[in-house]
Design a protein around this motif. Sequence first.
Motif, PDB file in Angstrom:
ATOM      1  N   ILE A 151       7.520   5.535   7.198  1.00  0.00           N
ATOM      2  CA  ILE A 151       7.045   6.912   7.286  1.00  0.00           C
ATOM      3  C   ILE A 151       8.283   7.781   7.416  1.00  0.00           C
ATOM      4  N   ARG A 152       8.357   8.835   6.595  1.00  0.00           N
ATOM      5  CA  ARG A 152       9.571   9.640   6.523  1.00  0.00           C
ATOM      6  C   ARG A 152      10.729   8.704   6.175  1.00  0.00           C
ATOM      7  N   ASP A 153      11.810   8.731   6.948  1.00  0.00           N
ATOM      8  CA  ASP A 153      12.953   7.854   6.670  1.00  0.00           C
ATOM      9  C   ASP A 153      13.051   6.729   7.677  1.00  0.00           C
ATOM     10  N   GLU A 205       7.468  17.119   1.119  1.00  0.00           N
ATOM     11  CA  GLU A 205       8.380  17.455   0.025  1.00  0.00           C
ATOM     12  C   GLU A 205       9.593  16.532   0.017  1.00  0.00           C
ATOM     13  N   LYS A 206      10.104  16.222   1.188  1.00  0.00           N
ATOM     14  CA  LYS A 206      11.294  15.362   1.289  1.00  0.00           C
ATOM     15  C   LYS A 206      10.944  13.883   1.220  1.00  0.00           C
ATOM     16  N   TRP A 207       9.818  13.493   1.863  1.00  0.00           N
ATOM     17  CA  TRP A 207       9.392  12.089   1.889  1.00  0.00           C
ATOM     18  C   TRP A 207       7.935  12.023   1.434  1.00  0.00           C
ATOM     19  N   PRO A 208       7.703  11.979   0.123  1.00  0.00           N
ATOM     20  CA  PRO A 208       6.342  12.130  -0.418  1.00  0.00           C
ATOM     21  C   PRO A 208       5.417  10.930  -0.234  1.00  0.00           C
ATOM     22  N   GLU A 209       5.969   9.775   0.158  1.00  0.00           N
ATOM     23  CA  GLU A 209       5.133   8.572   0.258  1.00  0.00           C
ATOM     24  C   GLU A 209       5.274   7.890   1.614  1.00  0.00           C
ATOM     25  N   ILE A 210       4.168   7.328   2.059  1.00  0.00           N
ATOM     26  CA  ILE A 210       4.164   6.372   3.166  1.00  0.00           C
ATOM     27  C   ILE A 210       3.917   5.009   2.531  1.00  0.00           C
ATOM     28  N   ILE A 220       0.857  -1.182   0.000  1.00  0.00           N
ATOM     29  CA  ILE A 220       0.000   0.000   0.000  1.00  0.00           C
ATOM     30  C   ILE A 220       0.891   1.229   0.000  1.00  0.00           C
ATOM     31  N   VAL A 221       0.582   2.192  -0.882  1.00  0.00           N
ATOM     32  CA  VAL A 221       1.346   3.434  -0.972  1.00  0.00           C
ATOM     33  C   VAL A 221       0.381   4.607  -0.776  1.00  0.00           C
ATOM     34  N   LEU A 222       0.718   5.485   0.164  1.00  0.00           N
ATOM     35  CA  LEU A 222      -0.077   6.673   0.448  1.00  0.00           C
ATOM     36  C   LEU A 222       0.725   7.900   0.042  1.00  0.00           C
ATOM     37  N   GLU A 223       0.104   8.793  -0.728  1.00  0.00           N
ATOM     38  CA  GLU A 223       0.764  10.045  -1.094  1.00  0.00           C
ATOM     39  C   GLU A 223       0.537  11.042   0.038  1.00  0.00           C
ATOM     40  N   VAL A 224       1.615  11.456   0.689  1.00  0.00           N
ATOM     41  CA  VAL A 224       1.513  12.312   1.874  1.00  0.00           C
ATOM     42  C   VAL A 224       0.810  13.633   1.544  1.00  0.00           C
ATOM     43  N   ALA A 225       1.059  14.176   0.363  1.00  0.00           N
ATOM     44  CA  ALA A 225       0.453  15.462  -0.001  1.00  0.00           C
ATOM     45  C   ALA A 225      -1.063  15.399  -0.052  1.00  0.00           C
ATOM     46  N   SER A 226      -1.631  14.191  -0.118  1.00  0.00           N
ATOM     47  CA  SER A 226      -3.082  14.042  -0.220  1.00  0.00           C
ATOM     48  C   SER A 226      -3.768  13.981   1.143  1.00  0.00           C
TER      49      SER A 226
END
Length: 197
Positions: free
Chosen positions: A121-123, A93-98, A66-72
């Motif tokens: 999440i993030r790094d 901006e730095k980590w766009p996906e979870i 499962i991929v979540l776009e953080v900007a959404s």
Amino acid sequence: MQIHMGETMTDNAPDLSGDWDLDAAHTRVGFSAKHAMVTNVRGAFNDVSGSLHVDFDDTTKSNAEIVLEVASIDTRNTQRDEHLRSADFFDAEKWPEIVFRSTLIEEVGDNALVVSGDLTIRDVTKPITIPLEFTGAQTDAAGALRAGFEGTRRINRRDFGLEWNMALDSGGWLVSEKITLEFEISAVKRETAAQAA
């Protein structure tokens, strides 16, 4: 993955083996957190994608992603959403996906699965397990086979580098450390070449 799921594996039942794609329009991956220690704030990621492979002959080959776009991210408050996208929280901006990738899918009871895997999440990547209820499989109006899953899982956001908080004058914190993840998943089975023909 031995999915008996009640009566779904009878002769009349649909074949659940094969490849599935998440139907983003009918899938919700959300979360809830305590705000100011008194109310729940709920949100969701509106841009969700993912896939599931089910192999009944070799369960080690069953997997999910499962991929979540953080900007959404959407909590119904523009200012809060912008803060959550900022470096204070998800840093979209730095980590766009979870991303969640499974390592093991087990049936633990009728209509009950436990999906173990790695959540990034993030790094930060941590192993988690997610209990899911299989809510059924039906052929929809377009002739596609659709399956549903639901579940929740609590995590500590600080484990994933989501550290920001603000102390309250009365004691306690503005945002809870414990976050409940909420999964309402609709997956559609891919047609094989033979089926398409």
